[in-house]
Scaffold this motif. Sequence first.
Motif, PDB file in Angstrom:
ATOM      1  N   SER A  47      40.809 -21.587  17.010  1.00 35.92           N
ATOM      2  CA  SER A  47      41.860 -20.608  16.722  1.00 35.92           C
ATOM      3  C   SER A  47      43.132 -20.897  17.511  1.00 35.92           C
ATOM      4  N   ASN A  48      43.002 -21.400  18.748  1.00 31.75           N
ATOM      5  CA  ASN A  48      44.196 -21.713  19.541  1.00 31.75           C
ATOM      6  C   ASN A  48      44.865 -23.004  19.099  1.00 31.75           C
ATOM      7  N   ASN A  49      44.077 -23.908  18.558  1.00 29.17           N
ATOM      8  CA  ASN A  49      44.632 -25.109  17.930  1.00 29.17           C
ATOM      9  C   ASN A  49      45.370 -26.013  18.912  1.00 29.17           C
ATOM     10  N   TYR A  50      44.970 -25.983  20.227  1.00 25.82           N
ATOM     11  CA  TYR A  50      45.648 -26.788  21.217  1.00 25.82           C
ATOM     12  C   TYR A  50      44.786 -27.942  21.719  1.00 25.82           C
ATOM     13  N   CYS A  51      43.712 -28.254  21.008  1.00 24.90           N
ATOM     14  CA  CYS A  51      42.838 -29.344  21.422  1.00 24.90           C
ATOM     15  C   CYS A  51      42.596 -30.290  20.248  1.00 24.90           C
ATOM     16  N   LEU A  52      42.138 -31.501  20.581  1.00 23.87           N
ATOM     17  CA  LEU A  52      41.890 -32.533  19.563  1.00 23.87           C
ATOM     18  C   LEU A  52      40.385 -32.763  19.431  1.00 23.87           C
ATOM     19  N   PRO A  53      39.780 -32.510  18.253  1.00 19.35           N
ATOM     20  CA  PRO A  53      38.366 -32.810  18.043  1.00 19.35           C
ATOM     21  C   PRO A  53      38.110 -34.311  18.175  1.00 19.35           C
ATOM     22  N   SER A  92      33.420 -33.139  20.971  1.00 23.21           N
ATOM     23  CA  SER A  92      34.134 -32.262  21.908  1.00 23.21           C
ATOM     24  C   SER A  92      35.553 -32.025  21.393  1.00 23.21           C
ATOM     25  N   CYS A  93      36.246 -31.128  22.077  1.00 25.26           N
ATOM     26  CA  CYS A  93      37.638 -30.838  21.719  1.00 25.26           C
ATOM     27  C   CYS A  93      38.475 -31.035  22.986  1.00 25.26           C
ATOM     28  N   ILE A  94      39.286 -32.084  23.006  1.00 21.27           N
ATOM     29  CA  ILE A  94      40.062 -32.472  24.191  1.00 21.27           C
ATOM     30  C   ILE A  94      41.403 -31.729  24.191  1.00 21.27           C
ATOM     31  N   MET A  95      41.697 -31.012  25.290  1.00 22.11           N
ATOM     32  CA  MET A  95      42.936 -30.237  25.391  1.00 22.11           C
ATOM     33  C   MET A  95      44.140 -31.170  25.487  1.00 22.11           C
ATOM     34  N   LEU A  96      45.205 -30.800  24.800  1.00 24.60           N
ATOM     35  CA  LEU A  96      46.469 -31.517  24.950  1.00 24.60           C
ATOM     36  C   LEU A  96      47.023 -31.279  26.344  1.00 24.60           C
ATOM     37  N   GLU A  97      47.738 -32.268  26.873  1.00 25.46           N
ATOM     38  CA  GLU A  97      48.222 -32.201  28.257  1.00 25.46           C
ATOM     39  C   GLU A  97      49.146 -30.999  28.477  1.00 25.46           C
ATOM     40  N   HIS A  98      49.949 -30.659  27.486  1.00 25.85           N
ATOM     41  CA  HIS A  98      50.907 -29.578  27.634  1.00 25.85           C
ATOM     42  C   HIS A  98      50.220 -28.226  27.837  1.00 25.85           C
ATOM     43  N   PHE A  99      48.963 -28.077  27.343  1.00 27.13           N
ATOM     44  CA  PHE A  99      48.274 -26.774  27.385  1.00 27.13           C
ATOM     45  C   PHE A  99      47.122 -26.742  28.377  1.00 27.13           C
ATOM     46  N   GLN A 100      46.984 -27.766  29.217  1.00 24.57           N
ATOM     47  CA  GLN A 100      45.817 -27.839  30.090  1.00 24.57           C
ATOM     48  C   GLN A 100      45.794 -26.730  31.137  1.00 24.57           C
TER      49      GLN A 100
END
Length: 464
Positions: A47-53, A92-100
């Motif tokens: 739902s937050n859409n800030y990570c990469l599967p 896994s879903c890896i968080m983007l650096e901007h939202f870590q």
Amino acid sequence: MIFLLCISAVLASFNTQYVTDQLEIQQTNLNSSKSYQLSLIITQLPSNNYCLPLLQVIINNQTHNDSLAYSIKANIQKVYFNSTDNITIKVSCIMLEHFQNQKNINKTMHFNLTLTEAKQHISPPCQFPHYGQNCSLSIQQIQKEFSVTILILNNTWFYAYTILDNDDYEIYVQNGDSLFGISIISFNKVNVTRLPSFLQNFIVLDSYSDENQILLPKTENSQESIYIIGMYNFNSTQIQEITITITASDKNEEFPFWATILLISIVIFGLLLFLIILCHYKRQYKKLTQIKPALDRKVLKKYMPPQKVDSKMSADTCSVCLVQFELKEKYCKTPCNHYFHEQCLLDWTTKQANCPVCRQGLLENEINELMEVKNNRNRQVQELNIQEIQEAIKSKDEPPSQTYRDLPFLQLSSSPFRTQCKIELDCSPQAEHSPQIIQFDGSPQNLTNRNLCFQSDGIVESQN
């Protein structure tokens, strides 16, 4: 956070649905002589859409993944492998650096894992500017110095390219309140299409700013460069609008050192020239605007130099300002023996070139004439004194006159001022007759000396 770990010994082929943010599976019943394809199909992103599967297959401590699909956040990732009977599958879903740094982010996603027997089929790369499955899509070109408004689908990339020269350029992006990310890659020459991704120069645009500014990186040793711009819409439910403009940068190149020295020299020379002209103009202006006094100041300084007032003059008064002289003040004495304050005489001679008291002219030639007259008078007085002494000595030897009184000689000297003289004489010793009256009128035009003396029975002018 939900973590799911499964160790299974199921059939070689399977298709299973999962709802989790992390998954690890051990697959042990594979045939090492066959080739397999493992597919990750994402049915619903977090739902937050800030990570990469990310789908990873670990074989003998070596990790395999679909890097291209992962870098662009594709809904399907595929990994091919063979020659093994045991693998480890990780999702896994890896968080983007901007939202870590953000907390309480939900990374749960819905996805399917499918394992099938299949041989890897390598598709030929797409020729620029085409991309996508079967190279059916085309990258849109954007011209510089033009604004373009684009509608981008939710959770989707939009790609565009521009061709620029070797100058500096900037991209201005207006994204309103929407959250967008942008990635830019550049090439000197490109034949095969390469797409921007989350892993290459990715920037999350500020949604609180009206306009975002991005400097395009300059390529080296090239007259023209191709810039491919990728924009990602983080909104998971709505289509968002974005406006981009590519313009030349105002940033100037480094100024050459020789040009800096030349510019400084020109400025210094200009300042010196300006100061010279200004000084010359001031001198000329002073000459033009200065009031020429009636009496030259050099004449004042030569014939009437300023002196300090002493105690003998403390009772005297300046005839111009009518103020008594004070000690240590400066005064000037005119050739006609009148005293004035230095400043009073300066002010007076600005408009008039004569003495404020007697109106004696104070021009240099007039002063010289006055001095000559004074010198002549003094000389004549000296001569008269000598003559009187001689006559006094002579009179001792001669008997005194019985006809006239003891006034044998009367001298009248010339003067620059009008002179009147009235003489009354009684010529009779017995005073039987009326007294004679002789009048003499001398004017400044008649500057010769007049001597009156007794002869016979009257007074006549002596002819010397």
